[in-house]
Design a protein around this motif. Sequence first.
Motif, PDB file in Angstrom:
ATOM      1  N   GLY A   5       0.814  -1.203   0.000  1.00 17.81           N
ATOM      2  CA  GLY A   5       0.000   0.000   0.000  1.00 17.81           C
ATOM      3  C   GLY A   5       0.846   1.250   0.000  1.00 17.81           C
ATOM      4  N   SER A   6       0.187   2.373  -0.249  1.00 18.25           N
ATOM      5  CA  SER A   6       0.886   3.654  -0.262  1.00 18.25           C
ATOM      6  C   SER A   6      -0.119   4.784  -0.077  1.00 18.25           C
ATOM      7  CB  SER A   6       1.632   3.843  -1.588  1.00 18.25           C
ATOM      8  OG  SER A   6       0.715   3.883  -2.669  1.00 18.25           O
ATOM      9  N   CYS A   7       0.422   5.950   0.191  1.00 17.17           N
ATOM     10  CA  CYS A   7      -0.407   7.147   0.263  1.00 17.17           C
ATOM     11  C   CYS A   7      -0.466   7.781  -1.126  1.00 17.17           C
ATOM     12  CB  CYS A   7       0.164   8.126   1.283  1.00 17.17           C
ATOM     13  SG  CYS A   7       1.780   8.788   0.816  1.00 17.17           S
ATOM     14  N   HIS A   8      -1.258   8.819  -1.277  1.00 23.12           N
ATOM     15  CA  HIS A   8      -1.424   9.466  -2.574  1.00 23.12           C
ATOM     16  C   HIS A   8      -0.142  10.146  -3.054  1.00 23.12           C
ATOM     17  CE1 HIS A   8      -2.793  12.655  -5.379  1.00 23.12           C
ATOM     18  NE2 HIS A   8      -3.461  11.621  -5.868  1.00 23.12           N
ATOM     19  N   CYS A   9       0.590  10.816  -2.155  1.00 25.01           N
ATOM     20  CA  CYS A   9       1.779  11.564  -2.583  1.00 25.01           C
ATOM     21  C   CYS A   9       3.027  10.689  -2.711  1.00 25.01           C
ATOM     22  CB  CYS A   9       2.042  12.741  -1.639  1.00 25.01           C
ATOM     23  SG  CYS A   9       2.649  12.281   0.004  1.00 25.01           S
ATOM     24  N   GLY A  10       2.961   9.441  -2.233  1.00 23.76           N
ATOM     25  CA  GLY A  10       4.081   8.522  -2.366  1.00 23.76           C
ATOM     26  C   GLY A  10       5.134   8.614  -1.277  1.00 23.76           C
ATOM     27  N   LYS A  11       4.925   9.458  -0.269  1.00 21.44           N
ATOM     28  CA  LYS A  11       5.903   9.589   0.819  1.00 21.44           C
ATOM     29  C   LYS A  11       5.904   8.367   1.736  1.00 21.44           C
ATOM     30  CE  LYS A  11       6.922  14.139   0.338  1.00 21.44           C
ATOM     31  NZ  LYS A  11       8.191  14.620  -0.073  1.00 21.44           N
ATOM     32  N   VAL A  12       4.749   7.645   1.794  1.00 22.94           N
ATOM     33  CA  VAL A  12       4.634   6.468   2.656  1.00 22.94           C
ATOM     34  C   VAL A  12       4.269   5.262   1.802  1.00 22.94           C
ATOM     35  CG1 VAL A  12       3.463   5.410   4.628  1.00 22.94           C
ATOM     36  CG2 VAL A  12       3.825   7.894   4.588  1.00 22.94           C
ATOM     37  N   GLU A  57       8.158   6.253   7.352  1.00 19.91           N
ATOM     38  CA  GLU A  57       7.441   6.274   8.631  1.00 19.91           C
ATOM     39  C   GLU A  57       7.425   7.661   9.271  1.00 19.91           C
ATOM     40  OE1 GLU A  57       6.817   3.406  12.498  1.00 19.91           O
ATOM     41  OE2 GLU A  57       8.433   2.988  11.088  1.00 19.91           O
ATOM     42  N   GLU A  58       8.425   8.496   8.967  1.00 16.72           N
ATOM     43  CA  GLU A  58       8.459   9.843   9.530  1.00 16.72           C
ATOM     44  C   GLU A  58       7.300  10.703   9.023  1.00 16.72           C
ATOM     45  OE1 GLU A  58      11.153   9.975   5.847  1.00 16.72           O
ATOM     46  OE2 GLU A  58      10.661   8.534   7.422  1.00 16.72           O
ATOM     47  N   HIS A  59       6.614  10.245   7.979  1.00 16.16           N
ATOM     48  CA  HIS A  59       5.470  10.983   7.434  1.00 16.16           C
ATOM     49  C   HIS A  59       4.133  10.429   7.923  1.00 16.16           C
ATOM     50  CE1 HIS A  59       8.136  13.190   4.851  1.00 16.16           C
ATOM     51  NE2 HIS A  59       8.659  12.048   4.416  1.00 16.16           N
ATOM     52  N   PHE A  78      -2.324   8.074   9.149  1.00 13.54           N
ATOM     53  CA  PHE A  78      -2.480   8.883   7.951  1.00 13.54           C
ATOM     54  C   PHE A  78      -1.122   9.362   7.488  1.00 13.54           C
ATOM     55  CE2 PHE A  78      -6.414   9.340  10.244  1.00 13.54           C
ATOM     56  CZ  PHE A  78      -7.392   9.410   9.257  1.00 13.54           C
ATOM     57  N   CYS A  79      -1.012   9.735   6.231  1.00  6.70           N
ATOM     58  CA  CYS A  79       0.174  10.425   5.740  1.00  6.70           C
ATOM     59  C   CYS A  79       0.045  11.883   6.160  1.00  6.70           C
ATOM     60  CB  CYS A  79       0.275  10.321   4.218  1.00  6.70           C
ATOM     61  SG  CYS A  79       1.612  11.346   3.544  1.00  6.70           S
ATOM     62  N   SER A  80       1.068  12.409   6.821  1.00  4.58           N
ATOM     63  CA  SER A  80       1.038  13.801   7.289  1.00  4.58           C
ATOM     64  C   SER A  80       1.189  14.796   6.146  1.00  4.58           C
ATOM     65  CB  SER A  80       2.139  14.026   8.326  1.00  4.58           C
ATOM     66  OG  SER A  80       3.411  13.858   7.729  1.00  4.58           O
TER      67      SER A  80
END
Length: 156
Positions: A5-12, A57-59, A78-80
């Motif tokens: 899985g991933s977030c929309h912006c790709g940071k996570v 993980e920092e995000h 959530f992704c920050s």
Amino acid sequence: MKLDGSCHCGKVRFSVESAHPYPFNLCYCSICRKTAGAGGFAINLGGEAATLTVEGEEHVTVYHAQGPDGPSPLGRRFCSQCGSMLWAWDSRWPELIHPFASAIDTPLPVPPEKVHLMLGSKAPWVEPAVGVGDRCFEEYPEESIADWHARRGLVS
């Protein structure tokens, strides 16, 4: 089944092993509805917490809903950066993790039926698309995600 899985912006980005990957449980509670912003419901899957790996993980940030007795032990991750819902984890069941189906990039199996739960909390504008064989509950059903999969022989 391994779920990526991933977030929309790709940071996570994350992965987790799941014996319960069918996205069948549509939750219409006010917390899922307001945090998901998608169709008035959210869908959680089941996974093994010990197998969770996270890049970025920092995000990741955590939201604990406030209840009448204080903060809920269930924390929604959530992704920050972009706000994407990622997974939920509850200290009462530390061996489990519940990825949001919306964050999963792996193709998921199509469920043979759906469970619409917490319909007593749905927004008045939401008209659930209840299919033949679907089950509906005003609150939470007694059957767990694992039990639903096991009853149908869908445990991977």
